[in-house]
Write a protein that holds these residues in place. Structure first.
Motif, PDB file in Angstrom:
ATOM      1  N   VAL A 112     -28.882  17.245  36.330  1.00  0.00           N
ATOM      2  CA  VAL A 112     -27.508  16.847  35.997  1.00  0.00           C
ATOM      3  C   VAL A 112     -27.513  15.790  34.895  1.00  0.00           C
ATOM      4  O   VAL A 112     -26.740  15.872  33.931  1.00  0.00           O
ATOM      5  N   VAL A 113     -28.397  14.817  35.001  1.00  0.00           N
ATOM      6  CA  VAL A 113     -28.473  13.761  33.979  1.00  0.00           C
ATOM      7  C   VAL A 113     -28.863  14.369  32.629  1.00  0.00           C
ATOM      8  O   VAL A 113     -28.252  14.064  31.596  1.00  0.00           O
ATOM      9  N   LEU A 114     -29.881  15.219  32.614  1.00  0.00           N
ATOM     10  CA  LEU A 114     -30.320  15.839  31.358  1.00  0.00           C
ATOM     11  C   LEU A 114     -29.235  16.733  30.756  1.00  0.00           C
ATOM     12  O   LEU A 114     -29.014  16.715  29.542  1.00  0.00           O
ATOM     13  N   ALA A 115     -28.544  17.499  31.594  1.00  0.00           N
ATOM     14  CA  ALA A 115     -27.470  18.362  31.094  1.00  0.00           C
ATOM     15  C   ALA A 115     -26.307  17.535  30.553  1.00  0.00           C
ATOM     16  O   ALA A 115     -25.690  17.903  29.548  1.00  0.00           O
ATOM     17  N   THR A 116     -26.027  16.413  31.174  1.00  0.00           N
ATOM     18  CA  THR A 116     -24.955  15.533  30.695  1.00  0.00           C
ATOM     19  C   THR A 116     -25.326  14.919  29.353  1.00  0.00           C
ATOM     20  O   THR A 116     -24.509  14.871  28.429  1.00  0.00           O
ATOM     21  N   ILE A 117     -26.559  14.473  29.220  1.00  0.00           N
ATOM     22  CA  ILE A 117     -27.007  13.922  27.932  1.00  0.00           C
ATOM     23  C   ILE A 117     -26.998  15.015  26.864  1.00  0.00           C
ATOM     24  O   ILE A 117     -26.617  14.763  25.721  1.00  0.00           O
ATOM     25  N   ALA A 118     -27.380  16.243  27.238  1.00  0.00           N
ATOM     26  CA  ALA A 118     -27.315  17.358  26.278  1.00  0.00           C
ATOM     27  C   ALA A 118     -25.877  17.617  25.849  1.00  0.00           C
ATOM     28  O   ALA A 118     -25.614  17.909  24.682  1.00  0.00           O
ATOM     29  N   THR A 119     -24.938  17.483  26.777  1.00  0.00           N
ATOM     30  CA  THR A 119     -23.523  17.659  26.441  1.00  0.00           C
ATOM     31  C   THR A 119     -23.081  16.636  25.414  1.00  0.00           C
ATOM     32  O   THR A 119     -22.383  16.959  24.457  1.00  0.00           O
ATOM     33  N   PHE A 120     -23.505  15.400  25.589  1.00  0.00           N
ATOM     34  CA  PHE A 120     -23.107  14.339  24.675  1.00  0.00           C
ATOM     35  C   PHE A 120     -23.988  14.279  23.432  1.00  0.00           C
ATOM     36  O   PHE A 120     -23.688  13.528  22.511  1.00  0.00           O
ATOM     37  N   SER A 121     -25.070  15.052  23.402  1.00  0.00           N
ATOM     38  CA  SER A 121     -25.915  15.072  22.212  1.00  0.00           C
ATOM     39  C   SER A 121     -25.300  15.939  21.138  1.00  0.00           C
ATOM     40  O   SER A 121     -25.248  15.563  19.976  1.00  0.00           O
ATOM     41  N   PHE A 122     -24.900  17.105  21.496  1.00  0.00           N
ATOM     42  CA  PHE A 122     -24.142  18.010  20.637  1.00  0.00           C
ATOM     43  C   PHE A 122     -23.108  18.623  21.559  1.00  0.00           C
ATOM     44  O   PHE A 122     -23.419  18.917  22.709  1.00  0.00           O
ATOM     45  N   LYS A 142     -29.669  30.866  48.269  1.00  0.00           N
ATOM     46  CA  LYS A 142     -28.425  30.332  47.703  1.00  0.00           C
ATOM     47  C   LYS A 142     -28.004  29.102  48.497  1.00  0.00           C
ATOM     48  O   LYS A 142     -28.035  29.105  49.720  1.00  0.00           O
ATOM     49  N   GLN A 143     -27.632  28.046  47.782  1.00  0.00           N
ATOM     50  CA  GLN A 143     -27.193  26.813  48.436  1.00  0.00           C
ATOM     51  C   GLN A 143     -25.843  26.401  47.847  1.00  0.00           C
ATOM     52  O   GLN A 143     -25.783  25.844  46.746  1.00  0.00           O
ATOM     53  N   PRO A 144     -24.762  26.667  48.579  1.00  0.00           N
ATOM     54  CA  PRO A 144     -23.420  26.380  48.057  1.00  0.00           C
ATOM     55  C   PRO A 144     -23.205  24.920  47.697  1.00  0.00           C
ATOM     56  O   PRO A 144     -22.478  24.619  46.746  1.00  0.00           O
ATOM     57  N   LEU A 145     -23.841  24.010  48.403  1.00  0.00           N
ATOM     58  CA  LEU A 145     -23.656  22.586  48.098  1.00  0.00           C
ATOM     59  C   LEU A 145     -24.213  22.242  46.715  1.00  0.00           C
ATOM     60  O   LEU A 145     -23.616  21.453  45.967  1.00  0.00           O
ATOM     61  N   ILE A 146     -25.327  22.855  46.348  1.00  0.00           N
ATOM     62  CA  ILE A 146     -25.890  22.629  45.012  1.00  0.00           C
ATOM     63  C   ILE A 146     -24.954  23.191  43.948  1.00  0.00           C
ATOM     64  O   ILE A 146     -24.741  22.573  42.906  1.00  0.00           O
ATOM     65  N   TRP A 147     -24.373  24.356  44.203  1.00  0.00           N
ATOM     66  CA  TRP A 147     -23.388  24.931  43.279  1.00  0.00           C
ATOM     67  C   TRP A 147     -22.207  23.972  43.109  1.00  0.00           C
ATOM     68  O   TRP A 147     -21.731  23.769  41.991  1.00  0.00           O
ATOM     69  N   LEU A 148     -21.761  23.396  44.208  1.00  0.00           N
ATOM     70  CA  LEU A 148     -20.629  22.464  44.159  1.00  0.00           C
ATOM     71  C   LEU A 148     -20.971  21.215  43.351  1.00  0.00           C
ATOM     72  O   LEU A 148     -20.200  20.798  42.487  1.00  0.00           O
ATOM     73  N   VAL A 149     -22.135  20.646  43.604  1.00  0.00           N
ATOM     74  CA  VAL A 149     -22.558  19.448  42.861  1.00  0.00           C
ATOM     75  C   VAL A 149     -22.691  19.768  41.374  1.00  0.00           C
ATOM     76  O   VAL A 149     -22.235  19.002  40.514  1.00  0.00           O
ATOM     77  N   TRP A 150     -23.290  20.896  41.053  1.00  0.00           N
ATOM     78  CA  TRP A 150     -23.459  21.298  39.645  1.00  0.00           C
ATOM     79  C   TRP A 150     -22.094  21.507  38.984  1.00  0.00           C
ATOM     80  O   TRP A 150     -21.858  21.070  37.858  1.00  0.00           O
ATOM     81  N   GLY A 151     -21.185  22.175  39.678  1.00  0.00           N
ATOM     82  CA  GLY A 151     -19.851  22.426  39.139  1.00  0.00           C
ATOM     83  C   GLY A 151     -19.049  21.140  38.942  1.00  0.00           C
ATOM     84  O   GLY A 151     -18.373  20.970  37.917  1.00  0.00           O
ATOM     85  N   LEU A 152     -19.109  20.243  39.903  1.00  0.00           N
ATOM     86  CA  LEU A 152     -18.409  18.959  39.766  1.00  0.00           C
ATOM     87  C   LEU A 152     -19.007  18.126  38.631  1.00  0.00           C
ATOM     88  O   LEU A 152     -18.273  17.471  37.880  1.00  0.00           O
ATOM     89  N   SER A 153     -20.326  18.163  38.506  1.00  0.00           N
ATOM     90  CA  SER A 153     -20.987  17.437  37.417  1.00  0.00           C
ATOM     91  C   SER A 153     -20.573  17.997  36.066  1.00  0.00           C
ATOM     92  O   SER A 153     -20.321  17.245  35.120  1.00  0.00           O
ATOM     93  N   MET A 154     -20.490  19.319  35.986  1.00  0.00           N
ATOM     94  CA  MET A 154     -20.045  19.960  34.749  1.00  0.00           C
ATOM     95  C   MET A 154     -18.619  19.529  34.419  1.00  0.00           C
ATOM     96  O   MET A 154     -18.330  19.137  33.281  1.00  0.00           O
TER      97      MET A 154
END
Length: 188
Positions: A112-122, A142-154
């Motif tokens: 999540v941290v790396l994807a967020t920095i990538a978002t703000f990089s370009f 499949k782990q729905p909680l991980i999907w939820l965390v990833w989606g909220l982070s996005m």
């Protein structure tokens, strides 16, 4: 300051490159930034090698990095901020997706941290989250909680990216996509 929006799609890496270069040397030298940016091809090569689990001695693994060197008009290798930003962003995106594919909450947090920095990089780094859903779809079990965390982070990263963005006339395809999405969808 590193994450402040100024209607620019190169936020974090642009600020990081220029501030660090100025702090270290007292002047921003774009030739030096080009070299520093292209040095990110070494960790990029390492990350690509990490993803290759079949034959690590295969010399074709160098091909993606070689393609970066021969982009038409040498845009990446000659334009320092793009070299610094794009090649670093490739590293961030690949590392984020690799961490997301691994089990564990710590790996998810790092992804999540790396994807967020990538978002703000370009700005197009926000598509790391979209590709992350593909990685999660291929991941067993499949782990729905991980999907939820990833989606909220996005959602949070994209919201923060556009928080101070000033939409004005003729701002490009992004504004067109938000104001008139049907023609853009038809284009794709």
């Amino acid at each position: 300051f590193l994450f402040s929006q100024a209607n620019e799609h190169r936020i974090f890496t642009f600020a990081l490159a220029t501030i660090s270069d100025y702090s270290l040397f007292g002047v921003v030298n774009f030739k030096r930034l080009a070299w520093e940016g292209n040095l990110f091809m070494v960790p990029l090569l390492f990350l690509i090698n990490l993803l290759n689990t079949t034959n690590r001695r295969n010399p074709w693994i160098l091909l993606p990095v070689a393609f970066l060197l021969f982009i038409p008009q040498q845009e990446i290798t000659n334009w320092p901020i793009v070299a610094f930003g794009v090649i670093l962003q490739f590293c961030l995106v690949i590392a984020a997706l690799w961490m997301l594919a691994r089990p564990g909450w710590t790996n998810l947090a790092v992804a999540v941290v790396l994807a967020t920095i990538a978002t703000f990089s370009f700005g197009n780094g926000m598509f790391t989250f979209a590709v992350g859903f593909l990685v999660l779809a291929l991941k067993k079990p499949k782990q729905p909680l991980i999907w939820l965390v990833w989606g909220l982070s996005m959602s949070m990263a994209i919201f923060l990216y556009f928080l101070d963005y000033k939409f004005r006339g003729q701002t490009g395809l992004l504004a067109l996509a938000l104001h008139k999405p049907a023609p853009v969808v038809q284009y794709f």
